[in-house]
Design a protein around this motif. Structure first.
Motif: not given
Length: 383
Positions: A20-44
């Motif tokens: 992804p390319e950050p647009q105006a007012g955005e930042i690009l983040v190199r991901v190091h950790a992700v927490a799992l939420n129930p909504v993540d499984a629900l969205c799949v």
């Protein structure tokens, strides 16, 4: 880059997607950790919309890798925590893009994994306490999008947290603690309902009384603990089955002889409205709210400022972390199996033998991609 995306028929798969390319007012983040939420499984299992290919993952942390035009409050290498929801790409990827004002700076004494547990559920807790219930906030709040606060009790109020061992429940307790730290004159009695295994944790977060949800007499014990006056507020962190009705029976009756059923107001809300985009979910359309977005940005500034007692820590306590093994491919295979995509009572009735697949109690599942990189580097050196 590699990412975990939604795919037909209601699956999540790892594949290569464009960086992804950050647009105006955005930042690009190199991901190091992700927490799992129930909504993540629900969205799949129940996709937010029919456009498959969205990167999954709500809460993530990392370092700023690139700045969009006009970004002034971030620098390359800054440690950042953020959350995302449809239609924005999520965090289970090597990189993620987000608006610069919808993230907080991680204090030096907080790990990427700890910070990943915070946003979605702590924002839900804060929204419930300060906007929905109208309790005094440790940071500036606006009531411009909620006109009617509940009636304030004339005595020291009592709040009941049902399912206090959930991520939201733990953050409700922690945020209540931050209220008292910010204003020691503020008084509130806190009752936590959850597994007896977690009662010591509830007490450490300020609960005055803790009762087991499996105790058939917990409602009677709540009334005894309040000298028969009942509770003034409640936050139900599950809202399934008969729980709302059970909670309603321990409210104070006030001047109404019919009890709470004549005066109670149940309020529902979605924290997604503050993330800057409309959300399509379960055949419904949740509209983006500019006032909620502005409030969310204030919340993030509060988190970025650190604890008033120790700036190297957060002003609220992160959830305990269960570090999950493996990379993106293991998320759908193992991670989604634990929170499931159905009612809590229907989730994973037969548990697997691996220690990391035990039932979830008062903790957050976190995948650490920074840990993966270190592991493979060490393996290469040994060889």
């Amino acid at each position: 880059m590699q990412a975990l995306i939604t795919a037909e028929p209601n699956l999540a798969v790892v594949t290569d997607v464009p960086l992804p390319e950050p647009q105006a007012g955005e930042i690009l983040v190199r991901v190091h950790a992700v927490a799992l939420n129930p909504v993540d499984a629900l969205c799949v299992a129940h996709p937010l919309d029919e456009n498959f290919g969205r990167v999954v993952g709500s809460d993530f942390t990392g370092t700023v890798a690139k700045l969009g035009q006009g970004v002034k409050n971030w620098a390359i290498g800054d440690r950042v925590a953020a959350c995302s929801i449809n239609p924005r790409p999520g965090g289970f990827a090597e990189y993620a893009v987000l608006e610069e004002d919808l993230a907080f700076r991680i204090p030096d004494g907080v790990s990427f994994e700890e910070a990943a547990t915070v946003l979605l559920c702590s924002l839900t807790a804060a929204r419930a306490l300060f906007i929905r219930l109208g309790l005094p906030s440790p940071f500036p709040t606006t009531a411009e999008f909620y006109a009617n606060y509940p009636v304030k009790p004339t005595r020291t109020p009592t709040i009941l947290i049902y399912s206090a061992s959930t991520s939201v429940g733990l953050f409700v307790l922690s945020v209540l603690q931050s209220m008292i730290t910010a204003d020691p004159s503020f008084k509130i009695n806190v009752i936590a309902i959850g597994s007896s295994n977690n009662h010591a944790k509830f007490v450490s977060l300020g609960a005055h009384h803790s009762f087991d949800y499996r105790d058939f007499e917990w409602q009677k014990k709540v009334l005894v603990a309040t000298d028969g006056q009942g509770i003034d507020y409640a936050i139900d962190c599950l809202s399934e089955g008969e729980r709302t009705a059970q909670i309603s029976r321990v409210f104070g009756t006030g001047d109404n002889p019919d009890g709470i059923f004549g005066t109670q107001r149940t309020i529902y809300g979605v924290v997604w409205t503050g993330l800057g985009h409309d959300v399509v979910y379960d055949n419904g359309h949740v509209l983006e709210s500019p006032p909620a977005h502005r409030q969310q940005a204030v919340d993030f500034k509060f988190l970025s400022a650190g604890s008033p007692c120790d700036k190297s820590k957060l002003p609220i306590e992160p959830n305990p972390v269960r570090l999950m093994p493996g990379g993106l491919a293991e998320v759908a295979k193992n991670g989604f199996e634990l929170p499931g995509s159905d009612l809590v009572n229907e989730r994973m009735k037969s548990f697997r033998s691996e220690s990391y697949m035990k039932p979830i109690f008062a903790e957050k599942l976190v995948y650490s991609f920074l840990f993966e990189v270190r592991y493979y580097i060490l393996t290469a050196i040994v060889r």
